[in-house]
Design an enzyme around this catalytic site. Structure first.
Site, PDB file in Angstrom:
ATOM      1  N   HIS A 179      33.543 -32.216 -20.465  1.00 56.59           N
ATOM      2  CA  HIS A 179      32.849 -32.414 -21.468  1.00 56.59           C
ATOM      3  C   HIS A 179      31.709 -33.278 -21.363  1.00 56.59           C
ATOM      4  O   HIS A 179      31.546 -33.965 -20.357  1.00 56.59           O
ATOM      5  CB  HIS A 179      33.797 -33.175 -22.280  1.00 56.59           C
TER       6      HIS A 179
ATOM      7  N   ASN B 234      25.250 -35.606 -26.051  1.00 57.69           N
ATOM      8  CA  ASN B 234      26.789 -35.174 -26.319  1.00 57.69           C
ATOM      9  C   ASN B 234      26.858 -34.732 -27.637  1.00 57.69           C
ATOM     10  O   ASN B 234      26.473 -35.112 -28.735  1.00 57.69           O
ATOM     11  CB  ASN B 234      27.554 -36.672 -26.320  1.00 57.69           C
TER      12      ASN B 234
ATOM     13  N   CYS C  82      35.643 -35.209 -29.297  1.00 59.31           N
ATOM     14  CA  CYS C  82      35.215 -34.378 -28.317  1.00 59.31           C
ATOM     15  C   CYS C  82      36.213 -33.408 -27.419  1.00 59.31           C
ATOM     16  O   CYS C  82      35.663 -32.431 -26.670  1.00 59.31           O
ATOM     17  CB  CYS C  82      34.611 -35.581 -27.247  1.00 59.31           C
TER      18      CYS C  82
HETATM   19  O1  UT7 Z   1      32.355 -38.599 -25.839  1.00 56.41           O
HETATM   20  C1  UT7 Z   1      33.041 -39.126 -26.869  1.00 56.41           C
HETATM   21  C2  UT7 Z   1      33.679 -40.436 -25.806  1.00 56.41           C
HETATM   22  N1  UT7 Z   1      32.435 -41.446 -25.319  1.00 56.41           N
HETATM   23  C3  UT7 Z   1      32.167 -41.689 -24.022  1.00 56.41           C
HETATM   24  O2  UT7 Z   1      32.849 -41.125 -23.405  1.00 56.41           O
HETATM   25  C4  UT7 Z   1      31.113 -42.721 -23.998  1.00 56.41           C
HETATM   26  C5  UT7 Z   1      31.692 -43.854 -23.122  1.00 56.41           C
HETATM   27  N2  UT7 Z   1      30.838 -44.934 -22.930  1.00 56.41           N
HETATM   28  C6  UT7 Z   1      29.714 -44.869 -22.200  1.00 56.41           C
HETATM   29  O3  UT7 Z   1      29.194 -43.775 -21.933  1.00 56.41           O
HETATM   30  C7  UT7 Z   1      28.909 -46.057 -22.077  1.00 56.41           C
HETATM   31  O4  UT7 Z   1      29.775 -47.255 -22.161  1.00 56.41           O
HETATM   32  C8  UT7 Z   1      27.297 -46.186 -22.844  1.00 56.41           C
HETATM   33  C9  UT7 Z   1      26.637 -45.233 -22.492  1.00 56.41           C
HETATM   34  C10 UT7 Z   1      27.940 -45.972 -24.329  1.00 56.41           C
HETATM   35  C11 UT7 Z   1      26.858 -47.671 -22.600  1.00 56.41           C
HETATM   36  O5  UT7 Z   1      26.603 -47.845 -21.035  1.00 56.41           O
HETATM   37  P1  UT7 Z   1      27.234 -49.214 -20.396  1.00 56.41           P
HETATM   38  O6  UT7 Z   1      26.969 -49.057 -18.950  1.00 56.41           O
HETATM   39  O7  UT7 Z   1      28.635 -49.272 -20.611  1.00 56.41           O
HETATM   40  O8  UT7 Z   1      26.564 -50.200 -21.038  1.00 56.41           O
HETATM   41  P2  UT7 Z   1      26.779 -51.387 -21.681  1.00 56.41           P
HETATM   42  O9  UT7 Z   1      27.364 -51.192 -23.290  1.00 56.41           O
HETATM   43  O10 UT7 Z   1      27.863 -52.452 -20.980  1.00 56.41           O
HETATM   44  O11 UT7 Z   1      25.499 -52.270 -22.319  1.00 56.41           O
HETATM   45  C12 UT7 Z   1      24.846 -52.891 -21.006  1.00 56.41           C
HETATM   46  C13 UT7 Z   1      23.506 -53.575 -21.492  1.00 56.41           C
HETATM   47  C14 UT7 Z   1      24.076 -54.396 -22.741  1.00 56.41           C
HETATM   48  O12 UT7 Z   1      22.842 -55.561 -22.455  1.00 56.41           O
HETATM   49  P3  UT7 Z   1      23.601 -56.925 -21.887  1.00 56.41           P
HETATM   50  O13 UT7 Z   1      24.444 -57.408 -22.926  1.00 56.41           O
HETATM   51  O14 UT7 Z   1      23.872 -56.714 -20.536  1.00 56.41           O
HETATM   52  O15 UT7 Z   1      21.984 -57.723 -21.918  1.00 56.41           O
HETATM   53  C15 UT7 Z   1      23.569 -53.715 -23.809  1.00 56.41           C
HETATM   54  O16 UT7 Z   1      23.042 -54.498 -25.012  1.00 56.41           O
HETATM   55  O17 UT7 Z   1      22.716 -52.705 -22.018  1.00 56.41           O
HETATM   56  C16 UT7 Z   1      22.344 -52.646 -23.294  1.00 56.41           C
HETATM   57  N3  UT7 Z   1      22.091 -51.571 -24.091  1.00 56.41           N
HETATM   58  C17 UT7 Z   1      20.825 -51.024 -23.840  1.00 56.41           C
HETATM   59  N4  UT7 Z   1      19.563 -51.165 -23.453  1.00 56.41           N
HETATM   60  C18 UT7 Z   1      18.726 -50.318 -23.600  1.00 56.41           C
HETATM   61  C19 UT7 Z   1      22.856 -51.005 -24.751  1.00 56.41           C
HETATM   62  N5  UT7 Z   1      22.436 -49.755 -25.118  1.00 56.41           N
HETATM   63  C20 UT7 Z   1      21.006 -49.748 -24.917  1.00 56.41           C
HETATM   64  C21 UT7 Z   1      20.015 -48.965 -24.714  1.00 56.41           C
HETATM   65  N6  UT7 Z   1      18.750 -49.313 -24.360  1.00 56.41           N
HETATM   66  N7  UT7 Z   1      19.871 -47.629 -25.659  1.00 56.41           N
END
Ligand code: UT7
Length: 332
Positions: free
Chosen positions: A256, A286, A116
């Site tokens: 980004h 992204n 990225c």
């Molecule tokens: O550009 C390259 C660099 N990459 C980035 O900068 C990405 C950085 N990371 C992020 O943007 C975020 O971590 C994500 C968008 C990928 C995820 O968001 P988050 O707020 O960190 O969510 P999480 O991974 O902590 O997941 C929270 C909950 C989980 O459920 P439980 O364990 O709380 O029951 C996940 O299983 O959300 C669940 N979950 C979803 N639910 C509905 C994960 N993906 C999804 C989804 N739809 N697509």
């Protein structure tokens, strides 16, 4: 002789027509428009459909349009750098394929892989060639067909990514415009949080790697988020301080586009009001090396000569950085 600087003299981008919406995604995996909008801020992303098409098919129209827009003959280009992590193939470079497709015959070209942060690293690399005095017209293109490495059965990654390309033309000037400063970082210990497990020389493709779905992006989202939100904001603030720039001096932050929450945190850290932050993540997701030129292209008509821009990115590697760019032309 006065110091040469590299100015951006034109910008263009290209996105495929197909729109993959949150509603369509929610029929493919267990997700919802509400979750994706709240956690990331994406509504839809563009997908390049069609057999045998790769990142060069995104980069080609972006570069072709840039040449037309800037009335530049392909034969006058000295160098083309393509930032990508989704090259058409391991070799030859996608940069060479794009050059061939648009008729760039008198240049050398190569790919640069920094995920990225790819566009920022490539922009600075291109600028260094211009500043050397030997290269007069350099194209930097960011092109990524992220759909080719996205697992559409994995709800934690498939809502995030889209396909696009964006390109700029760099030319020399002796005036105080263009790339003024940059700060870049890498931290190789970040590898384990965001990578493609197979398909490289360490783990070539096999039946096992395909069965284990190891040719798709693996990301530990929360860990990446924690690094991204701190480092992207810090490096943007650092370049402001180093150049004695106050928030009121900055015309635009060009961040980004990985997550709206990371973008908001960076803008806040720089003390910028939301209307000074370029945002289009909602429409494209992204697109890795293409996010920053895609933003510049969409906002081009609002940019004025002398505007002070801070470009900032964070990505796989880990890689991150910021560029201080003084815009060199008024809208036409
Ligand atoms: O550009 C390259 C660099 N990459 C980035 O900068 C990405 C950085 N990371 C992020 O943007 C975020 O971590 C994500 C968008 C990928 C995820 O968001 P988050 O707020 O960190 O969510 P999480 O991974 O902590 O997941 C929270 C909950 C989980 O459920 P439980 O364990 O709380 O029951 C996940 O299983 O959300 C669940 N979950 C979803 N639910 C509905 C994960 N993906 C999804 C989804 N739809 N697509």
């Amino acid at each position: 002789m006065k110091k040469l600087r590299a100015i951006v003299t034109g910008i263009n981008a290209w996105v495929p027509e197909y729109r993959l919406t949150n509603n369509e995604l929610s029929r493919m995996v267990d997700t919802s428009d509400e979750w994706i909008m709240q956690r990331v801020g994406i509504k839809e992303r563009r997908i390049l459909k069609g057999e045998g098409l790769g990142s060069s098919d995104l980069g080609e129209p972006a570069v072709r349009g840039l040449l037309e827009k800037t009335k530049t003959s392909p034969g006058d280009i000295d160098l083309l750098i393509c930032a990508t992590i989704t090259p058409d193939m391991a070799f030859p470079a996608t940069a060479n394929i794009i050059s061939e497709k648009v008729g760039i015959k008198n240049a050398f070209s190569f790919d640069l892989a920094a995920a990225c942060s790819g566009f920022l690293f490539a922009l600075q690399t291109g600028a260094a060639y211009v500043e050397s005095g030997r290269f007069k017209k350099v194209i930097v293109v960011g092109a990524d067909k992220m759909s080719s490495i996205t697992d559409y059965t994995d709800r934690t990654t498939c809502p995030l990514f889209g396909d696009a390309a964006g390109a700029v033309l760099l030319e020399p000037t002796e005036e105080e415009y263009g790339l003024m400063d940059y700060i870049f970082h890498v931290d190789g210990s970040g590898e384990k949080f965001l990578y493609l497990k197979a398909g490289g020389s360490a783990k070539p493709a096999s039946h096992e790697t395909v069965d284990a779905r190891e040719h798709f992006i693996y990301q530990e989202g929360q860990s990446v988020f924690k690094f991204a939100v701190v480092n992207m904001a810090d490096v943007a603030a650092e370049i402001m301080e180093r150049n004695n720039l106050k928030s009121e001096d900055i015309a635009w932050l060009v961040p980004h586009q990985a997550n709206l929450r990371i973008i908001d945190a960076t803008g806040r850290r720089m003390g910028l009001p939301p209307e000074k932050v370029m945002i289009n993540i909602e429409n494209y997701g992204n697109t890795t090396a293409a996010t920053i030129p895609l933003c510049l292209w969409e906002y081009e008509s609002k940019l004025k000569k002398g505007d002070k821009l801070i470009l900032a990115a964070f990505g796989g590697g880990f890689t991150w950085g910021s560029i201080y760019l003084k815009w060199a032309y008024d809208p036409t």
